[in-house]
Design a protein around this motif. Sequence first.
Motif, short mmCIF file in Angstrom:
data_model
loop_
_atom_site.label_atom_id
_atom_site.label_comp_id
_atom_site.label_asym_id
_atom_site.label_seq_id
_atom_site.Cartn_x
_atom_site.Cartn_y
_atom_site.Cartn_z
N ALA A 252 25.55 20.13 6.79
CA ALA A 252 25.11 20.78 8.03
C ALA A 252 23.59 20.79 8.11
CB ALA A 252 25.66 22.20 8.11
N GLY A 253 22.93 20.94 6.96
CA GLY A 253 21.47 20.99 6.94
C GLY A 253 20.85 19.69 7.42
N SER A 254 21.45 18.56 7.04
CA SER A 254 20.92 17.28 7.48
C SER A 254 20.90 17.20 9.00
CB SER A 254 21.78 16.14 6.93
OG SER A 254 21.71 16.14 5.53
N VAL A 255 21.98 17.71 9.61
CA VAL A 255 22.09 17.67 11.06
C VAL A 255 21.17 18.73 11.68
CG1 VAL A 255 23.66 17.99 12.97
CG2 VAL A 255 24.45 16.87 10.90
N PHE A 256 21.17 19.91 11.08
CA PHE A 256 20.35 21.02 11.59
C PHE A 256 18.88 20.59 11.70
CE2 PHE A 256 17.77 24.83 10.72
CZ PHE A 256 18.20 25.65 11.75
N GLY A 257 18.42 19.83 10.70
CA GLY A 257 17.02 19.39 10.69
C GLY A 257 16.67 18.45 11.82
N MET A 258 17.68 17.75 12.35
CA MET A 258 17.41 16.87 13.49
C MET A 258 17.47 17.65 14.80
SD MET A 258 19.33 13.26 12.85
CE MET A 258 20.74 13.85 11.93
N LEU A 259 18.30 18.68 14.84
CA LEU A 259 18.49 19.42 16.10
C LEU A 259 17.40 20.46 16.32
CD1 LEU A 259 22.33 20.07 16.07
CD2 LEU A 259 21.07 18.31 17.29
N ASN A 260 16.90 21.07 15.25
CA ASN A 260 15.97 22.19 15.41
C ASN A 260 14.75 22.01 14.53
OD1 ASN A 260 17.86 23.98 16.95
ND2 ASN A 260 19.04 23.72 15.06
N ALA A 261 13.62 22.57 15.01
CA ALA A 261 12.46 22.70 14.13
C ALA A 261 12.80 23.80 13.13
CB ALA A 261 11.23 23.07 14.94
N PHE A 262 12.38 23.63 11.88
CA PHE A 262 12.72 24.62 10.86
C PHE A 262 11.56 24.82 9.91
CE2 PHE A 262 13.27 21.50 7.47
CZ PHE A 262 13.57 20.35 8.19
N ASN A 263 11.55 25.97 9.27
CA ASN A 263 10.62 26.22 8.15
C ASN A 263 11.38 27.01 7.09
OD1 ASN A 263 10.61 28.87 8.96
ND2 ASN A 263 8.52 28.87 9.73
#
Lengths: 292, 418
Positions: free
Chosen positions: A204-215
């Motif tokens: 899920a993290g791999s996808v999350f990183g493409m969908l949203n900016a994160f820190n």
Amino acid sequence: MHALIQAIILGILTGGVYALMASGQTLIFGIMKIVNLAQGALVVLGAYLTYTLFTTFGLDPFLSIVITTPLLFLVGVVVQRVLIRPLRGSDVAELSLLVTFAVALAIEGALSFAYGSTLTNVQPAYANSSWTVLGFQVSVVRFVAFVLSLVLLAALYFILQRTKFGRSVRATVQNPASAELLGVNASRVSAIGFGLGAATAAAAGSVFGMLNAFNPGSHYDLISRLLTVVVLGGLGSIGGSVIAALVMGVASSIVSAEAAPIWGDFTFFVVLLLVLLLRPRGLFGARVRGAL
Amino acid sequence: MQLRFGRGRRARFGAAAAITIGALALSACSSGGGGGGGSSSGTKTPLKIGISLSLTGDFSDSGKAAQRGYELWQSVANKAGGVLGRKVQLSIVDDASNPDQVVTNYTNLITQQKVDLVFGPYSSLLTVPASRVASRYHYSFIEPAGGGPSVFAQKLTNLFFVQPAATTKGGDVFANYILSLPASQRPKTAAYAKLDDPFSAPIADNIRKRFEAAGIKTVYDQTYPSETADMTPIISGIAAKNPDVVVGGSQEGDAFAQIKAMIQLKFDPKYLFESNGANSPGDFPAAVGLPNTNGVFSSADWYADSTIAGSKQFIADYIAKYGGTANKIDPTSAEAYSAGMLLQEVAKKTGKVDNATIISTLHSGTWPTLVGNLKWNQYGEPQGDYVLVQWIDGKLQTVFPANGAQHTPLAPKPAWAG
């Protein structure tokens, strides 16, 4: 009407990704009866691993899942073996809350040290592409992420229903004492279960990183969402968490698009409160032990 | 122009351990130069300046950028012989992005370390309590990173904000530009998507008031909470209204998310302004893809291609000291550097650098810095304007006002590259 349907499409696609994160969370609760507060941090860790693989080696974020999931599976197993298994006594559930929160803080601290606190995201060439289907826009990344989530959830379902390990898991969930008497190694099941939960976070993290900016601090918002999804779905029910994630995605999306964004997430909490008032065990939570 | 307030403050307790250790380590490092005092002129004792910065915690990236700016100014000033012949000595302590710690730090700097002067911390959240401490001890408070309404509402006369205008006025220059267009070219309808924080939403609201007074119809006006990760539903709501101009009262991540959502939804407004995020020469193209930046407006005080005098030298000195590229320099570094420039200007003009002289001198006249020529009202609110910048041909360029512009504005915005 057009905007409403567009909002529903968006909500379903987004909900699919949350379903994947939440399935790991609920699996861990189902097996060990502990609430894993590190699940959000594991998702963010997965996103950063994907980011590094993409920016350093040019590895496609979807392909990087092949590397990140086994890595985080190992991390999950180690966390369970080293930090959770030694917990003893009647207050294991409470202690595990503290331990998993500590794991989340440790991951956040390490990521802050390595990457700083600036927002980042994973930006492959197709990150902003979308297909026009009957006048509606379907984001390529969201669609592939949704399909991938379905595939991984199906794989998880297969593991639990059709393999010997899955039978051991379900036996442990239903009655740990009896399962042990019948030769199930509960300790091993717990370790692998925790590892599987972490592995879903990686994907899920791999996808999350493409969908949203994160820190590194993104996990606080994530964990609050995941916990509400898991509680709405019924703690320990994977099917329930999938449905709840879709409900959350669609409800937030419709309210944000059609009414006011400020109420988007709040709507979901209203649904959660209503469900808990009328059905305290969640939508699909079992009255007795044994559902997964 | 960095405007962070308390976004993600829940993350604060995440850094608790690091905060404690970091604060202890830093206070140990900085406790060496105490005593001495020496504010009397003519003795050539070092000029000690105390600063509390967020070297850990939520604001640590920006805090460290401010530190680089302050320390670069120190080394440049000392190389040129110091201020009035006195070597500049900075005493920088960590406040861990914590409003309580910042009070302790400035009190210690002033009463224990007996620094001659103080400069400001990072963010309005910390500037408010810090400036009160400085005011209590009659210290001047030149501060580069606290421009929210709460800072000026204190009505302190010792405070000077080192940016061209209060941060809530960051979009006024965009309104000036749009309203300068002939009526036939002006947009007819506008949408406003605003982050719910004390800086971002007011920027868009100020623009909206002026647009509405000029007859530009508001077709969408919504505020979203800071934890909104996915902007697509909001943008799909805006796209359904098809406005001519979209105004994002944004910080960084949400501005990127808004634009990504517009690209995915194939929604192309004629004019697009993002109050923040789009003015970051390094992060913005990395987040949305360089071809998609074309035509996006933002406002800025300092950026790598700024035409302001001294900017090129600042960049050369910065890269010589810290490495990297011009586009990676955080504007906060230039703002902090400008705080030091102001001090040197006062010294040059008056031959003194005591707090009373700084306060009385800065209250009149106009003062050149890297972020423009500054002048303040009695409560330290700058009375200038940010410049309007736009992405054209892959570069951030000043486009308005015409005086000082590097390019004419590109309008309507070209379609997204995808």
